[in-house]
Design a protein around this motif. Structure first.
Motif, short mmCIF file in Angstrom:
data_model
loop_
_atom_site.label_atom_id
_atom_site.label_comp_id
_atom_site.label_asym_id
_atom_site.label_seq_id
_atom_site.Cartn_x
_atom_site.Cartn_y
_atom_site.Cartn_z
N ASN A 356 0.86 -1.12 -0.11
CA ASN A 356 -0.01 -0.03 0.02
C ASN A 356 0.81 1.19 0.16
N ASN A 357 1.91 1.19 0.67
CA ASN A 357 2.77 2.33 0.70
C ASN A 357 3.40 2.78 -0.62
N LEU A 358 3.77 1.58 -1.29
CA LEU A 358 4.56 1.67 -2.59
C LEU A 358 3.46 2.49 -3.56
N VAL A 359 1.94 1.80 -3.68
CA VAL A 359 1.01 2.18 -4.34
C VAL A 359 0.75 3.93 -4.20
N ASP A 360 0.95 4.20 -2.91
CA ASP A 360 0.96 5.86 -2.67
C ASP A 360 1.88 6.36 -3.15
N ILE A 361 3.13 5.99 -3.29
CA ILE A 361 4.17 6.64 -3.80
C ILE A 361 3.90 7.08 -5.21
N PHE A 362 3.02 6.19 -6.02
CA PHE A 362 2.93 6.57 -7.25
C PHE A 362 1.42 7.11 -7.68
N ARG A 387 17.10 1.83 -2.81
CA ARG A 387 16.40 0.30 -3.21
C ARG A 387 14.95 0.38 -2.38
N VAL A 388 13.95 0.19 -2.83
CA VAL A 388 12.71 -0.27 -2.17
C VAL A 388 12.66 -1.68 -2.00
N TYR A 389 12.54 -2.23 -0.84
CA TYR A 389 12.49 -3.58 -0.47
C TYR A 389 10.78 -3.69 -0.11
N LEU A 390 10.16 -4.53 -1.05
CA LEU A 390 8.57 -4.72 -1.09
C LEU A 390 8.35 -5.74 -0.29
N TYR A 391 7.53 -5.53 0.93
CA TYR A 391 6.92 -6.59 1.38
C TYR A 391 5.69 -7.10 0.91
N PRO A 392 5.15 -8.24 0.53
CA PRO A 392 4.02 -8.83 0.02
C PRO A 392 2.90 -8.42 0.75
N MET A 393 1.60 -8.58 0.08
CA MET A 393 0.23 -8.31 0.68
C MET A 393 -0.49 -9.66 0.45
N GLN A 394 -0.92 -9.97 1.57
CA GLN A 394 -2.08 -11.17 1.37
C GLN A 394 -3.61 -10.57 1.09
N ASN A 395 -4.17 -10.94 0.05
CA ASN A 395 -5.67 -10.63 -0.24
C ASN A 395 -6.41 -11.41 0.35
N GLU A 396 -7.74 -10.96 0.41
CA GLU A 396 -8.83 -11.59 1.02
C GLU A 396 -8.92 -13.02 0.60
N ASP A 397 -8.83 -12.95 -0.83
CA ASP A 397 -9.05 -14.27 -1.42
C ASP A 397 -7.73 -15.41 -1.46
N THR A 399 -4.75 -14.62 -2.30
CA THR A 399 -3.92 -14.59 -3.39
C THR A 399 -2.59 -13.30 -2.61
N ILE A 400 -1.58 -13.41 -3.44
CA ILE A 400 -0.21 -12.55 -2.90
C ILE A 400 -0.25 -11.41 -3.90
N THR A 401 -0.12 -10.27 -3.42
CA THR A 401 0.32 -9.00 -4.37
C THR A 401 1.56 -8.64 -3.94
N ASN A 402 2.41 -8.54 -5.33
CA ASN A 402 4.14 -8.11 -4.84
C ASN A 402 4.01 -7.16 -6.13
N SER A 403 5.32 -6.83 -6.23
CA SER A 403 5.92 -5.70 -7.16
C SER A 403 5.51 -6.21 -8.83
N GLU A 404 5.18 -7.62 -8.79
CA GLU A 404 4.93 -8.11 -10.16
C GLU A 404 3.51 -7.83 -10.45
N ASN A 405 2.53 -7.68 -9.95
CA ASN A 405 1.24 -7.68 -10.06
C ASN A 405 0.30 -6.47 -9.10
N LEU A 406 1.01 -5.73 -8.78
CA LEU A 406 0.51 -4.63 -7.93
C LEU A 406 -0.06 -3.94 -9.09
N LYS A 407 -1.16 -2.93 -8.67
CA LYS A 407 -1.66 -2.06 -9.59
C LYS A 407 -1.54 -0.63 -9.29
#
Length: 483
Positions: A356-362, A387-397, A399-407
């Motif tokens: 969420n923090n990385l999304v806010d940066i953009f 460097r930004v070290y991104l910790y993943p987020m687990q969604n309600e379903d 699934t995992i959101t990381n740098s490859e699939n965040l929107k």
């Protein structure tokens, strides 16, 4: 035995510098020395000019020559003169001389003090604005141990003469506050800026000690500096004392974690440990010169529009118990944090954060005040060795959101790809999958509602401390083991 201070009349309006100095001069029991190095004898000048100084000033001196200074106060290990260590040696030396030369038999009611500063003003090329250490060691009761207030300042003015005058005003305010506002340290802080503007100087470190300040928590005082706009950021060490950021961060590799830490959870510590393990393996990172900083922004401290100081103290105690160095800042945007670090180091930096923090940066809305918008902000953020070290987020379903699939916003997609595929954003891969559902807000609600099970979401020792100290509204007298 406060015979010397209690009878003085309080002034309803801000007293002038002359009034402040004269009030001290006319107090028959306040007696001591002024030792000022590097910017003239600007503080003691105020007391000489106010009149009646013979009953207050035992000695005024300025050991400008380095050889004379070393002969009087000793040689510093690092060879520097504008340091806290030098200031403390000055205070030690001057107080010891007073006590040797004046006997208590002859002066039973005297309140001894030593005021000192060691300062460098702006250089000729105007490249370095100048800074200094200012302090006072003093008594409130003649038979009591000494109290101490020590602060660090940075000048903002571009003229040495103006900086000297600013120092004299600050020194007078400190003397006055030490003797007449010691029982209200928060007000004492604000009064340091009497007859001064925040564009003239910045106070970025202050520590109180001694019997009259035994109930003062210097972490809370550091918060006041930021809250009052005296500085943009303060730092305190695990022992609870404020530390000078420049000293801690100078030429260091810096790994920073921003969060609410309300309270600090296993996720926070997993993010720290995994990002740290990755950071120290970078080819430009020196393990022995690496500093980890846990940052709390002022916006994260606000509750219902005001800063909840008790809530802040709860978080500070927990982070300190884990041995962490904490930065309290007024930097809402990450690029400002990186700019701040860049004052002290050119070495590689790292930011550990969640999705969420990385999304806010953009998000462009955070950069509308910049003439260059988000591109200007990103130039300041990423042009450094970051460097930004991104910790993943687990969604309600699940699934995992990381740098490859965040929107990010469609307009930001290409910009995000540029930084992502140029190695500026790196996924933390070796994370603990069992704790991804842990959130501080969940723990906080469980504590407030008296629910069981929150202990298992926190690092070892933290739940015990929360219960022992009744932090975050935890109402229990019984201390359990961490699960």
């Amino acid at each position: 035995m406060e015979i010397s201070l209690k009878g003085d009349k309080e002034f309803e309006e801000i007293p002038s510098l002359k009034t402040k100095a004269l009030r001290i001069n006319l107090n028959e029991n306040i007696y001591g020395t002024f030792a000022e190095i590097g910017a003239g004898q600007e503080t003691v000048r105020q007391f000489f000019r106010a009149g009646g100084a013979s009953g207050t000033i035992a000695k005024a001196m300025s050991a400008y020559d380095k050889d004379f200074s070393d002969a009087i106060y000793g040689i510093e290990d690092d060879g520097r003169y504008v340091t806290e260590a030098r200031l403390r040696k000055m205070l030690d030396h001057e107080i010891s001389l007073i006590e040797k030369r004046l006997t208590r038999d002859k002066h039973p009611n005297k309140l001894f003090f030593s005021f000192a500063n060691t300062v460098t003003t702006i250089d000729f090329a105007k490249k370095y604005k100048g800074h200094g250490w200012v302090g006072i060691r003093y008594q409130i009761e003649a038979d009591q141990d000494y109290n101490e207030i020590i602060l660090h300042l940075r000048f903002k003015e571009n003229d040495a003469r103006l900086q000297q005058e600013t120092l004299g005003v600050l020194g007078t305010n400190l003397m006055y506050g030490a003797f007449y506002k010691y029982n209200e340290p928060k007000k004492l802080l604000r009064y340091l800026y009497d007859h001064l503007d925040k564009d003239q100087l910045e106070i970025d470190t202050i520590n109180f000690s001694g019997p009259v300040f035994e109930d003062v928590d210097n972490r809370l005082m550091s918060l006041q500096l930021v809250k009052n706009g005296m500085t943009d950021a303060v730092m305190f060490a695990p022992d609870g004392n404020n530390v000078l950021p420049a000293r801690v961060l100078y030429k260091k590799n810096i790994l920073a974690l921003r969060g609410s830490f309300r309270p600090v959870t296993k996720v926070n510590m997993d993010m720290f440990q995994k990002s740290y393990d990755m950071f120290i393996k970078e080819n430009k990172v020196d393990l022995d010169k690496t500093q980890v900083v846990f940052e709390i922004t002022l916006s994260n401290l606000r509750a219902e529009g005001e800063i909840d100081e008790q809530d802040f103290m709860d978080r500070a105690k927990l982070l300190c118990s884990l041995g962490q160095t904490v930065l309290i800042s007024n930097f809402q945007e990450f690029y400002k944090l990186v700019e701040y670090f860049s004052q002290y180091t050119k070495s590689r930096m790292g930011l550990a954060m969640g999705v969420n923090n990385l999304v806010d940066i953009f998000d462009e809305k955070y950069y509308r005040h910049l003439s260059g918008g988000i591109l200007e902000a990103f130039g300041k953020l990423f042009f450094k060795d970051l460097r930004v070290y991104l910790y993943p987020m687990q969604n309600e379903d699940g699934t995992i959101t990381n740098s490859e699939n965040l929107k990010v916003h469609p307009r930001m997609k290409e910009l995000y790809k540029f930084f992502k595929y140029n190695g500026k954003v790196i996924d933390i891969a070796d994370y603990d999958t069992s704790i991804l559902s842990v959130f501080s807000r969940t723990v906080l609600k469980m504590i407030a509602d008296g629910e069981e099970g929150w202990e298992a979401m926190l690092p070892e020792g933290v739940s015990k401390l929360i219960k022992e100290k009744s932090l975050f509204g935890c109402e229990t007298e019984e201390v359990f083991r961490d699960e």
